[in-house]
Design an enzyme around this catalytic site. Structure first.
Site, PDB file in Angstrom:
ATOM      1  N   HIS A  55       3.538  -2.126   3.114  1.00  0.00           N
ATOM      2  CA  HIS A  55       3.618  -0.752   2.752  1.00  0.00           C
ATOM      3  C   HIS A  55       5.156  -0.478   2.247  1.00  0.00           C
ATOM      4  O   HIS A  55       6.167  -0.709   2.761  1.00  0.00           O
ATOM      5  CB  HIS A  55       3.422   0.341   3.876  1.00  0.00           C
ATOM      6  CG  HIS A  55       2.025   0.144   4.462  1.00  0.00           C
ATOM      7  ND1 HIS A  55       1.684  -0.743   5.607  1.00  0.00           N
ATOM      8  CD2 HIS A  55       0.942   0.678   4.229  1.00  0.00           C
ATOM      9  CE1 HIS A  55       0.467  -0.652   5.871  1.00  0.00           C
ATOM     10  NE2 HIS A  55      -0.123   0.329   5.021  1.00  0.00           N
ATOM     11  N   ASP A 107       0.951  -1.309   0.034  1.00  0.00           N
ATOM     12  CA  ASP A 107      -0.073   0.034  -0.046  1.00  0.00           C
ATOM     13  C   ASP A 107       0.783   1.105   0.040  1.00  0.00           C
ATOM     14  O   ASP A 107       1.913   1.245   0.388  1.00  0.00           O
ATOM     15  CB  ASP A 107      -0.712   0.144   1.307  1.00  0.00           C
ATOM     16  CG  ASP A 107      -2.157  -1.059   1.541  1.00  0.00           C
ATOM     17  OD1 ASP A 107      -1.877  -1.865   0.405  1.00  0.00           O
ATOM     18  OD2 ASP A 107      -2.930  -0.769   2.133  1.00  0.00           O
TER      19      ASP A 107
END
Length: 275
Positions: free
Chosen positions: A223, A77
């Site tokens: 992430h 992400d």
């Protein structure tokens, strides 16, 4: 000129006048579609031009797949990041692993070359909004705008029409899911393993959590904007590949799912209070 000729002429003039009146209205309605997340090639209001024999169905959010094979999905992400995402792509390419990148639109606008590389190297690219707000607290119009802007910049930069959404912070409600589905046909994607790499900037911990949580059908959340996460990924890949796990994209994993997307077959993720 006969009476019937007069009637035909009046009918012709009336038809011409009505057409002139309705044409601007039709143009206006068509242009409104783009304001609500529809692309120019999308039929007005998202409806097909022919008969609707198999209407699309909005399924429950996807957390993991019910499968009997050692496939799982690795997801990232918040990128693309200018220096960290290329490092991650190098590590994935070295091991011939495919992943799914949930990108933020304004980051794609800043780093279009990296977005193009993600696609060129066979990874899936998907929507994570334009500016990373909590969608559950926004109006339907704001949600539509966040998704539309990212959808359009990714389409412009890479030529890819994305097919799914991961809501920032994992925050969604029925309104968010409906706007995403109606506007773009998006599935809402969550996760089953969260190492909380956004909170614990410790590579060894991130590696341990991802490896221990891996299972057939799992969706791993990471992430690609944290250096500690990028450092953690190579040992994660090496350990899971040694255990014969195979990495696929989220779209591929969904296609393998045998659960019918019933909530009882999904493993709900833990909370993700920050990013």
């Amino acid at each position: 000129m006969s009476a019937s000729d007069h009637i035909s002429r009046r009918r012709f003039l009336r038809t011409l006048t009505l057409g002139a009146c309705f044409y601007p209205a039709a143009r206006t309605l068509a242009s409104m579609g783009s304001e609500f997340g529809l692309h120019p090639a999308t039929p007005l209001l998202g409806m097909p031009s022919g008969p609707l024999t198999n209407p699309p169905v909005m399924l429950p959010p996807f957390h993991s797949a019910s499968i009997g094979t050692p496939h799982l999905a690795l997801t990232f992400d918040d990128g693309p990041h200018g220096s960290l995402t290329p490092r991650l792509l190098d590590a994935l390419a070295k091991r011939k692993v495919k992943a799914t990148f949930y990108v933020i639109g304004r980051n794609v606008e800043t780093h279009p070359d990296i977005a193009r590389r993600i696609v060129a190297e066979g990874h899936e690219i998907a929507n994570h909004t334009w500016s990373h707000p909590s969608l559950a607290g926004l109006s339907a119009e704001r949600v539509a705008d966040e998704l539309r802007r990212t959808h359009e910049i990714v389409l412009e930069v890479t030529g890819v029409r994305m097919t799914n959404l991961r809501p920032p912070y994992g925050a969604f409600n029925d309104r968010v899911r409906q706007v995403a589905f109606d506007g773009h046909g998006y599935d809402t994607i969550m996760w089953s393993v969260d190492p909380q790499d956004w909170k614990y900037r410790n590579s060894a911990r991130v590696t341990r959590e991802l490896v221990s949580g891996a299972a057939p059908g799992a969706v791993l959340l990471c992430h690609d904007i944290h250096k500690t996460t990028i450092t953690a990924i190579p040992p994660v890949l090496d350990q899971l590949l040694a255990r014969d796990f195979q990495f696929v994209t989220v779209a591929q994993l969904m296609a393998m799912d045998k659960s019918g997307r019933q909530d009882s077959n999904l493993r709900p993720p833990g909370p993700k209070p920050g990013a």
